[in-house]
Scaffold this motif. Structure first.
Motif, short mmCIF file in Angstrom:
data_model
loop_
_atom_site.label_atom_id
_atom_site.label_comp_id
_atom_site.label_asym_id
_atom_site.label_seq_id
_atom_site.Cartn_x
_atom_site.Cartn_y
_atom_site.Cartn_z
N SER A 49 -5.09 0.93 3.02
CA SER A 49 -5.46 2.31 2.67
C SER A 49 -4.74 2.74 1.39
CB SER A 49 -5.04 3.24 3.80
OG SER A 49 -3.63 3.27 3.87
N CYS A 50 -5.26 3.81 0.83
CA CYS A 50 -4.65 4.34 -0.40
C CYS A 50 -3.24 4.86 -0.13
CB CYS A 50 -5.56 5.45 -0.91
SG CYS A 50 -4.91 6.33 -2.29
N THR A 51 -3.06 5.55 0.98
CA THR A 51 -1.72 6.07 1.25
C THR A 51 -0.75 4.94 1.62
OG1 THR A 51 -2.48 6.59 3.48
CG2 THR A 51 -2.41 8.41 1.91
N GLY A 52 -1.29 3.86 2.21
CA GLY A 52 -0.45 2.69 2.47
C GLY A 52 0.03 2.11 1.14
N LYS A 53 -0.86 2.09 0.18
CA LYS A 53 -0.47 1.62 -1.16
C LYS A 53 0.61 2.55 -1.73
CE LYS A 53 -4.91 -0.45 -2.56
NZ LYS A 53 -5.98 -0.26 -1.58
N GLY A 54 0.46 3.84 -1.44
CA GLY A 54 1.45 4.82 -1.89
C GLY A 54 2.84 4.48 -1.34
N THR A 55 2.89 4.11 -0.07
CA THR A 55 4.18 3.75 0.56
C THR A 55 4.82 2.58 -0.18
OG1 THR A 55 3.44 4.47 2.73
CG2 THR A 55 5.24 2.87 2.68
N ILE A 56 4.00 1.59 -0.49
CA ILE A 56 4.52 0.39 -1.16
C ILE A 56 5.06 0.77 -2.54
CG2 ILE A 56 3.84 -1.84 -2.15
CD1 ILE A 56 1.90 -2.13 0.21
N CYS A 57 4.28 1.57 -3.25
CA CYS A 57 4.72 1.96 -4.60
C CYS A 57 5.95 2.86 -4.52
CB CYS A 57 3.59 2.70 -5.33
SG CYS A 57 2.21 1.62 -5.69
N ASN A 58 5.96 3.75 -3.54
CA ASN A 58 7.08 4.67 -3.36
C ASN A 58 8.40 3.90 -3.34
OD1 ASN A 58 9.11 6.06 -1.57
ND2 ASN A 58 7.62 7.70 -1.68
N MET A 59 8.44 2.87 -2.50
CA MET A 59 9.70 2.15 -2.34
C MET A 59 9.94 1.14 -3.45
SD MET A 59 10.61 1.73 1.65
CE MET A 59 12.17 0.98 1.24
N GLY A 60 9.06 1.08 -4.42
CA GLY A 60 9.35 0.31 -5.62
C GLY A 60 10.62 0.85 -6.27
N ALA A 61 10.91 2.14 -6.03
CA ALA A 61 12.14 2.72 -6.56
C ALA A 61 13.36 2.00 -5.97
CB ALA A 61 12.21 4.21 -6.22
N GLU A 62 13.20 1.49 -4.77
CA GLU A 62 14.35 0.85 -4.09
C GLU A 62 14.63 -0.55 -4.62
OE1 GLU A 62 14.76 4.07 -3.13
OE2 GLU A 62 12.78 3.61 -2.35
N ILE A 63 13.72 -1.11 -5.42
CA ILE A 63 14.03 -2.40 -6.04
C ILE A 63 14.27 -2.18 -7.54
CG2 ILE A 63 12.86 -3.84 -4.35
CD1 ILE A 63 10.47 -3.92 -6.37
N GLY A 64 14.41 -0.92 -7.92
CA GLY A 64 14.73 -0.61 -9.31
C GLY A 64 13.55 -0.68 -10.26
N ALA A 65 12.34 -0.89 -9.72
CA ALA A 65 11.18 -1.06 -10.61
C ALA A 65 10.88 0.23 -11.36
CB ALA A 65 9.97 -1.48 -9.79
#
Ligand code: MIC
Ligand code: SF4
Length: 756
Positions: free
Chosen positions: A244-260
């Motif tokens: 889902s689009c919001t599922g993709k949002g979750t993945i992108c959101n936590m990109g902050a946690e790998i410093g991306a």
């Protein structure tokens, strides 16, 4: 309609020609990230190929978003820039300042009472300068942005590290400090080092208990908290399309946690469905016309190794649910392997709370999947062992979830429904009266960060990050090592029952609904709006410009603190109780570096004041040096400034007289924030030189007068016994950034340029 359709139309209309120009200079197929970057060049069409990880490039973002805790400082700076209106569509969101304690209605009222002055300030500044204001209770910035403003192929910046959430709708959305936002709102370019690209190929399909969250928890394990630094992560493959689009949002959101820098996904059906469901079918019509440009080229995805700097492949068919933590989001454990690990590390196995929501996981789908577990528990005669807290991401999601009976399933387990706001995700959780002395315990949550003290201020709380459905299952079982795939629970009649895998609805069948979404449009003509800042206020303080550089070497500096190990922005400028001073630089400076671990002795907020030889709290020592006219430096370890975008972490030391921050490596946003505030942010050319720094050293910059791009600086360290070490320091300043340093701050330079 709150979004700007004309802007989107104009962007899509110009896209094909810009992509053609970029393709010509690159001479090869393009990734999605490159398409978005090259169609947002400040200079217009591409005329040269940029070097990833090296070239500084000026971009023209489509929007700016700010949240209450960072907007105050951003807007105090914008007020100094001498503009009458923002140059690009911008919004501010009241979400961070609202506590979670008694439940939504009471907490929201208390939040408004306590922060009235700040909310009024934000509301009036927004009104004056043409900024949309989302009032307290309207929702969390990133959920509101995804629901209303994000669009495929767009570029935005936001004064919050999780701005990256909008990658779920195919944007390049980047978290920045307030000073970057000020540049863009003032009509100037936004500068970013052209990122490197990491491709993540998702094969297979999520199933059973595995959720989009587990994809990013796995990626975090692979890349660690710094593995994404300086990179855009682009997800592709059949697995991406099945999500889902919001599922993709979750993945992108936590990109902050790998410093991306950010993460993104190509335009697909899930995005069409989401845009349609959130009232933006016009955007779908427009996007469909340029759909081929809103995703990476086929050739790129068939031969990813050739086009990305690094490629990771994850098979969703076999991916297991994960629990990451405690204290760092990259410490991954597959559900099912927790028992031994927890015992070996002495992590409490009893779980006291399960928290669901935050900007990371508060979509309709998230709530419905977690609610399906809560409902099963009731149906199967189970009671929850841990307490539940729910933070919906927006009023629209909350209202719809309530209408559809989802919230009721949690309430049946005595859950507390908190305000649509950050609350427990940012230390605004009134869990304890004395958090410092609270007992050791474990909690699970579906948020993104789990640094020590982050949720409740208790250093002994072990927080584990998981998908909302897994949080629900673990909270019901009350055990950290519960594996719902294999384990059973005993119900009130003494019968062993098993939880079935979660099921949910991607989008509400009856559509989204909301009575009052909490949006306040700005005045057409803001010139008459008055912005009042009381000079007596403890919460707001107009800014005084930082002093320009005097053109001389910095000499005779003392060490304020040598920080050891993890030093995130939470260590440098703590959130929680300190959020109240985010608009008052002098007051918030009293939290400067109080969480950093002193390499000499290992204590926090305890350094030796070299003027007196006595122990002192860090901010007090800094004030003492400043009063004596002695410059100071801060020394740090790897990934210094990891975490949030808060520029207070740069402004406070600057305000307290620190001149240079010298570390083994920086997190991107923080490094830029330091530069913007006129600070020297430098790295040891030779990491081992960190060890040469002693507590009572004196520091002299010997060649600052020839500060230039690409040229190392030299620091002379004079030890107390008279011996000396010369240490080489690297930096990433370009010409313009050196200009900021010389002017005292980037803002000083803007003002100068506006006046000339
Ligand atoms: C966070 O999640 O740490 C915050 C609070 O949202 C911050 C912003 C802030 O410090 O105000 C962020 O991530 O940038
Ligand atoms: Fe708010 Fe937490 Fe999201 Fe930051 S991570 S925006 S504090 S909900």
């Amino acid at each position: 309609m709150v979004f700007d359709l004309d802007m989107i139309r104009a962007y899509y209309a110009g896209m094909p020609a810009k992509i053609e120009a970029a393709r010509k200079v690159l001479g090869r197929p393009m990734t999605l990230a490159e398409k978005i970057l090259y169609t947002h060049l400040w200079s217009g069409e591409a005329t040269e190929a940029f070097e990833r990880g090296n070239s500084y490039v000026e971009f023209a973002p489509d929007r700016v978003a700010m949240q209450d805790a960072t907007a105050q400082m951003a807007l105090l700076q914008f007020m100094q820039a001498g503009k009458t209106k923002v140059a690009v569509p911008s919004t501010a969101h009241a979400d961070h300042l609202i506590q979670a304690r008694l439940g939504a209605t009471k907490d929201l009222q208390e939040g408004i009472n306590k922060n009235n002055e700040v909310f009024n300030f934000l509301s009036s500044v927004c009104d004056k300068y043409g900024i949309g204001f989302w009032k307290p209770g309207a929702g969390i910035i990133h959920q509101v942005v995804l629901e209303n403003y994000a669009f495929p192929g767009g570029m935005m910046i936001g004064t919050d590290s999780h701005t990256v959430n909008a990658g779920g709708l195919g944007m390049v959305a980047v978290g920045v400090g307030g000073a970057d936002a000020v540049d863009v709102m003032a009509g100037m370019a936004w500068e970013l080092k052209f990122p490197k690209l990491i491709g993540v190929k998702l094969t297979g399909k999520l199933n059973g208990w595995t959720a989009p969250k587990d994809v990013i928890l796995k990626v975090a394990e692979i890349l660690t908290v710094k593995g994404g630094t300086g990179c855009i992560v682009e997800y592709f493959g059949e697995g991406a399309e099945s999500m889902s689009c919001t599922g993709k949002g979750t993945i992108c959101n936590m990109g902050a946690e790998i410093g991306a820098t950010t993460s993104t996904f190509g335009y697909d059906d899930s995005m069409r469905r989401y845009l349609n469901a959130t009232g933006r079918s016009e955007v779908v019509e427009l996007a469909d016309q340029v759909a081929e440009h809103l995703t990476g080229d086929n050739e790129v995805y068939s031969n990813p190794e050739k086009y990305f700097d690094q490629v990771i492949e994850i098979d969703l068919d076999t991916l297991m649910p994960h629990l990451n933590g405690p204290f760092t989001p990259d410490l991954a454990t597959e559900v099912g392997s927790m028992t031994e690990k927890a015992e070996a590390n002495d992590w409490p196995l009893d779980v006291e709370w399960g928290l669901i929501g935050s900007c990371t996981n508060s979509s309709y789908e998230d709530l419905s999947r977690a609610a399906s577990i809560a409902k099963q528990a009731v149906d199967k005669g189970l009671k929850t062992k841990a307490q539940f807290g729910i933070n919906p991401g927006s009023e629209q999601v909350r209202y719809t979830a309530e209408r559809d009976g989802l919230l009721k399933h949690f309430e049946d387990l005595d859950a507390t429904i908190f305000t649509n706001a950050c609350g427990p995700c940012i230390g605004q959780w009134g869990r304890y009266s004395d958090p410092k002395n609270a007992p050791k315990n474990s909690i699970v949550h579906s948020f993104n960060r789990n640094f020590a003290k982050r949720a409740d201020g208790n250093p002994n709380t072990h927080a584990f990050v998981a998908s909302p459905e897994m949080v629900a299952a673990i909270a019901i079982s009350g055990r950290l090592d519960f594996n719902p795939i294999t384990d059973t629970l005993v119900n009130k009649d003494g019968i062993e029952v098993k939880l079935d895998p979660p099921h949910g609805e991607e989008l509400p069948t009856k559509g989204f609904a909301v009575e009052d979404n909490g949006y306040q449009a700005p005045a057409e003509d803001g010139s008459k709006v008055e912005v009042i800042v009381n000079p007596e206020s403890s919460r707001l303080q107009l800014l005084t410009p930082f002093e320009p550089w005097d053109g001389k070497n910095i000499t005779g500096a003392k060490l304020l603190i040598k920080a050891e190990g993890k030093c995130t922005t939470d260590h440098i400028s703590m959130a929680g109780p300190w959020l109240r001073y985010r608009g008052h630089l002098d007051n918030i400076s009293n939290n400067c570096l109080i969480g950093a671990v002193n390499a000499f002795g290992g204590a926090t907020n305890e350094v030796v004041n070299q003027l007196t030889g006595e122990k002192s709290e860090v901010p007090a020592a800094a004030r003492a040096y400043k009063a004596a006219g002695i410059p100071t430096i801060v020394v740090g370890d790897h990934n210094y400034g990891e975490g949030s975008s808060r520029e207070h972490a740069a402004m406070e030391p600057r305000h307290l007289g620190v001149r240079a921050v010298i570390v083994k490596s920086f997190a991107r946003i923080h490094e830029t924030n330091l530069k913007k505030q006129g600070m020297l942010g430098l790295t040891f050319a030779n990491e081992e030189d960190y060890d040469k720094v002693r507590e009572d050293d004196t520091f002299n910059f010997v060649d600052l007068e020839s500060f230039a791009p690409g040229v190392q600086l030299t620091l002379e360290i004079v030890h107390a016994d008279g011996s000396k070490d010369d240490v080489k320091l690297n930096h990433t300043y370009n010409e313009q950034q050196i200009g900021w340093f010389k002017a005292g701050s980037a803002l000083n330079l803007i003002k100068k340029q506006n006046n000339s």
